[in-house]
Design a protein around this motif. Structure first.
Motif, mmCIF file in Angstrom:
data_model
loop_
_atom_site.group_PDB
_atom_site.id
_atom_site.type_symbol
_atom_site.label_atom_id
_atom_site.label_comp_id
_atom_site.label_asym_id
_atom_site.label_seq_id
_atom_site.Cartn_x
_atom_site.Cartn_y
_atom_site.Cartn_z
ATOM 1 N N ALA A 151 -25.661 -9.894 27.676
ATOM 2 C CA ALA A 151 -24.974 -8.709 27.161
ATOM 3 C C ALA A 151 -25.952 -7.827 26.396
ATOM 4 C CB ALA A 151 -23.811 -9.133 26.257
ATOM 5 N N GLY A 152 -26.892 -8.457 25.664
ATOM 6 C CA GLY A 152 -27.906 -7.680 24.966
ATOM 7 C C GLY A 152 -28.780 -6.888 25.923
ATOM 8 N N VAL A 153 -29.106 -7.478 27.054
ATOM 9 C CA VAL A 153 -29.873 -6.779 28.090
ATOM 10 C C VAL A 153 -29.092 -5.568 28.595
ATOM 11 C CG1 VAL A 153 -30.667 -6.974 30.474
ATOM 12 C CG2 VAL A 153 -31.247 -8.752 28.821
ATOM 13 N N GLU A 154 -27.806 -5.765 28.857
ATOM 14 C CA GLU A 154 -26.982 -4.651 29.330
ATOM 15 C C GLU A 154 -26.870 -3.558 28.270
ATOM 16 O OE1 GLU A 154 -22.423 -3.689 30.847
ATOM 17 O OE2 GLU A 154 -23.077 -5.766 30.634
ATOM 18 N N LEU A 155 -26.716 -3.969 27.001
ATOM 19 C CA LEU A 155 -26.622 -2.994 25.919
ATOM 20 C C LEU A 155 -27.903 -2.159 25.844
ATOM 21 C CD1 LEU A 155 -25.080 -1.920 23.411
ATOM 22 C CD2 LEU A 155 -26.210 -3.724 22.093
ATOM 23 N N ALA A 156 -29.044 -2.827 25.942
ATOM 24 C CA ALA A 156 -30.321 -2.128 25.823
ATOM 25 C C ALA A 156 -30.578 -1.207 27.015
ATOM 26 C CB ALA A 156 -31.458 -3.146 25.695
ATOM 27 N N HIS A 157 -30.438 -1.732 28.226
ATOM 28 C CA HIS A 157 -30.813 -0.980 29.421
ATOM 29 C C HIS A 157 -29.713 -0.030 29.908
ATOM 30 C CE1 HIS A 157 -34.281 -3.444 29.487
ATOM 31 N NE2 HIS A 157 -33.763 -4.489 30.113
ATOM 32 N N THR A 163 -36.047 0.968 28.268
ATOM 33 C CA THR A 163 -36.633 0.323 29.447
ATOM 34 C C THR A 163 -37.121 -1.087 29.134
ATOM 35 O OG1 THR A 163 -38.779 1.340 28.936
ATOM 36 C CG2 THR A 163 -37.325 2.516 30.467
ATOM 37 N N THR A 164 -37.376 -1.376 27.851
ATOM 38 C CA THR A 164 -37.841 -2.696 27.440
ATOM 39 C C THR A 164 -37.072 -3.147 26.206
ATOM 40 O OG1 THR A 164 -40.078 -2.332 28.288
ATOM 41 C CG2 THR A 164 -39.806 -4.058 26.629
ATOM 42 N N VAL A 165 -36.647 -4.391 26.207
ATOM 43 C CA VAL A 165 -36.033 -4.996 25.034
ATOM 44 C C VAL A 165 -36.780 -6.295 24.753
ATOM 45 C CG1 VAL A 165 -34.259 -6.183 26.404
ATOM 46 C CG2 VAL A 165 -33.891 -5.805 23.973
ATOM 47 N N ARG A 166 -37.034 -6.578 23.467
ATOM 48 C CA ARG A 166 -37.797 -7.760 23.076
ATOM 49 C C ARG A 166 -36.981 -8.600 22.112
ATOM 50 N NH1 ARG A 166 -42.105 -7.153 20.117
ATOM 51 N NH2 ARG A 166 -43.553 -8.543 21.186
ATOM 52 N N ASP A 210 -37.437 -6.158 31.055
ATOM 53 C CA ASP A 210 -37.731 -4.782 31.452
ATOM 54 C C ASP A 210 -36.772 -4.294 32.516
ATOM 55 O OD1 ASP A 210 -40.185 -4.412 29.878
ATOM 56 O OD2 ASP A 210 -41.045 -5.919 31.226
ATOM 57 N N CYS A 211 -36.543 -2.987 32.498
ATOM 58 C CA CYS A 211 -35.718 -2.334 33.529
ATOM 59 C C CYS A 211 -36.198 -0.900 33.672
ATOM 60 C CB CYS A 211 -34.241 -2.384 33.137
ATOM 61 S SG CYS A 211 -33.143 -1.471 34.263
ATOM 62 N N ALA A 212 -36.630 -0.529 34.859
ATOM 63 C CA ALA A 212 -37.160 0.817 35.065
ATOM 64 C C ALA A 212 -36.052 1.867 35.133
ATOM 65 C CB ALA A 212 -37.969 0.853 36.368
ATOM 66 N N ALA A 213 -34.826 1.453 35.431
ATOM 67 C CA ALA A 213 -33.726 2.398 35.628
ATOM 68 C C ALA A 213 -32.759 2.393 34.429
ATOM 69 C CB ALA A 213 -32.972 2.079 36.913
ATOM 70 N N ALA A 214 -33.287 2.394 33.221
ATOM 71 C CA ALA A 214 -32.449 2.379 32.030
ATOM 72 C C ALA A 214 -31.688 3.699 31.907
ATOM 73 C CB ALA A 214 -33.295 2.144 30.789
ATOM 74 N N ARG A 215 -30.517 3.636 31.272
ATOM 75 C CA ARG A 215 -29.697 4.836 31.102
ATOM 76 C C ARG A 215 -28.882 4.713 29.820
ATOM 77 N NH1 ARG A 215 -24.457 3.745 32.290
ATOM 78 N NH2 ARG A 215 -24.027 1.784 33.370
ATOM 79 N N ARG A 216 -28.307 5.812 29.409
ATOM 80 C CA ARG A 216 -27.399 5.826 28.263
ATOM 81 C C ARG A 216 -25.964 5.914 28.772
ATOM 82 N NH1 ARG A 216 -30.032 6.659 23.457
ATOM 83 N NH2 ARG A 216 -32.222 7.356 23.630
ATOM 84 N N CYS A 217 -25.043 5.334 28.011
ATOM 85 C CA CYS A 217 -23.669 5.281 28.497
ATOM 86 C C CYS A 217 -22.878 6.537 28.185
ATOM 87 C CB CYS A 217 -22.953 4.049 27.907
ATOM 88 S SG CYS A 217 -22.873 4.038 26.108
ATOM 89 N N HIS A 218 -23.411 7.419 27.320
ATOM 90 C CA HIS A 218 -22.700 8.670 27.025
ATOM 91 C C HIS A 218 -23.680 9.667 26.426
ATOM 92 C CE1 HIS A 218 -22.740 7.695 22.709
ATOM 93 N NE2 HIS A 218 -22.422 6.480 23.081
#
Length: 218
Positions: A151-157, A163-166, A210-218
């Motif tokens: 869920a943290g990965v989904e929240l971040a990306h 694009t990166t969460v640590r 990592d995720c190259a296709a990160a986006r914001r939800c709003h």
């Protein structure tokens, strides 16, 4: 099927619906957990109560003024359901609305979807991309840590546009490191020593996703 169950439960319980985020407020779901930005003071303090026991604080090192030291108080808070969804009237002080500040880290309280019991918390420093999380004592050892970090990965990306969460952990915290690996994190470079909020300095190992296709939800 997962989304159908969540939407049906939304009708019965008044809980937030995944996919309906708003400014400063986020909602996510995993197989067994529903995570959302606290709506009331109860949501906030119950999420913190889930991490205030000695076993969790060995790794988290929360500042003393943010802890709930009395175990009976923690158990009482964790026995409630969000927004009184078990039919009990929440005390006025705990029913007060909670509004996150614009510069606050993203904090999501999590509840079990099976019975709506408080199950832990997830925090994302959206400016630095660092994430942490915890589970309530009775939610540990059940494989939910991997769900929490996914869920943290989904929240971040997918919500914060990162694009990166640590995430850092002590070398001996095998449960967290295993959960991070199951959530898709890989080892990363980072400082070998880390200062916890309470001032303790501990050994640290780091992980990243990592995720190259990160986006914001709003």
């Amino acid at each position: 099927m997962v989304w159908t169950l969540i939407r049906r439960r939304r009708t019965a319980s008044g809980l937030p619906v995944p996919g309906r985020c708003g400014p400063g407020r986020h909602v996510l779901a995993t197989e067994r957990l529903l995570l959302f930005t606290p709506r009331t003071r109860l949501d906030m303090v119950a999420g913190l109560a889930a991490s205030a026991d000695a076993a969790a604080q060995r790794w988290l090192g929360t500042q003393a003024d943010e802890l709930l030291p009395d175990p009976d108080t923690r158990r009482a808070l964790l026995a409630w359901r969000p927004a009184g969804d078990d039919g009990r009237r929440i005390p006025r002080g705990l029913a007060e609305p909670y509004t996150p500040g614009p510069d606050d880290p993203f904090f999501l309280v999590c509840v079990r979807r099976s019975d709506l019991s408080y199950a832990g918390g997830l925090e994302l420093q959206h400016r630095t991309g660092e994430m942490g999380g915890w589970l309530a004592p009775d939610a540990r050892g059940r494989g939910m840590g991997a769900e929490l970090f996914r869920a943290g990965v989904e929240l971040a990306h997918g919500h914060a546009g990162l694009t990166t969460v640590r995430a850092g952990a002590e070398p001996g915290n095998t449960a967290s490191r295993r959960a991070l690996a199951r959530a898709g994190f890989v080892p990363d470079r980072g400082p070998a020593r880390h200062t916890l909020p309470d001032g303790r300095v501990v050994d640290a190992v780091w992980h990243r996703h990592d995720c190259a296709a990160a986006r914001r939800c709003h």
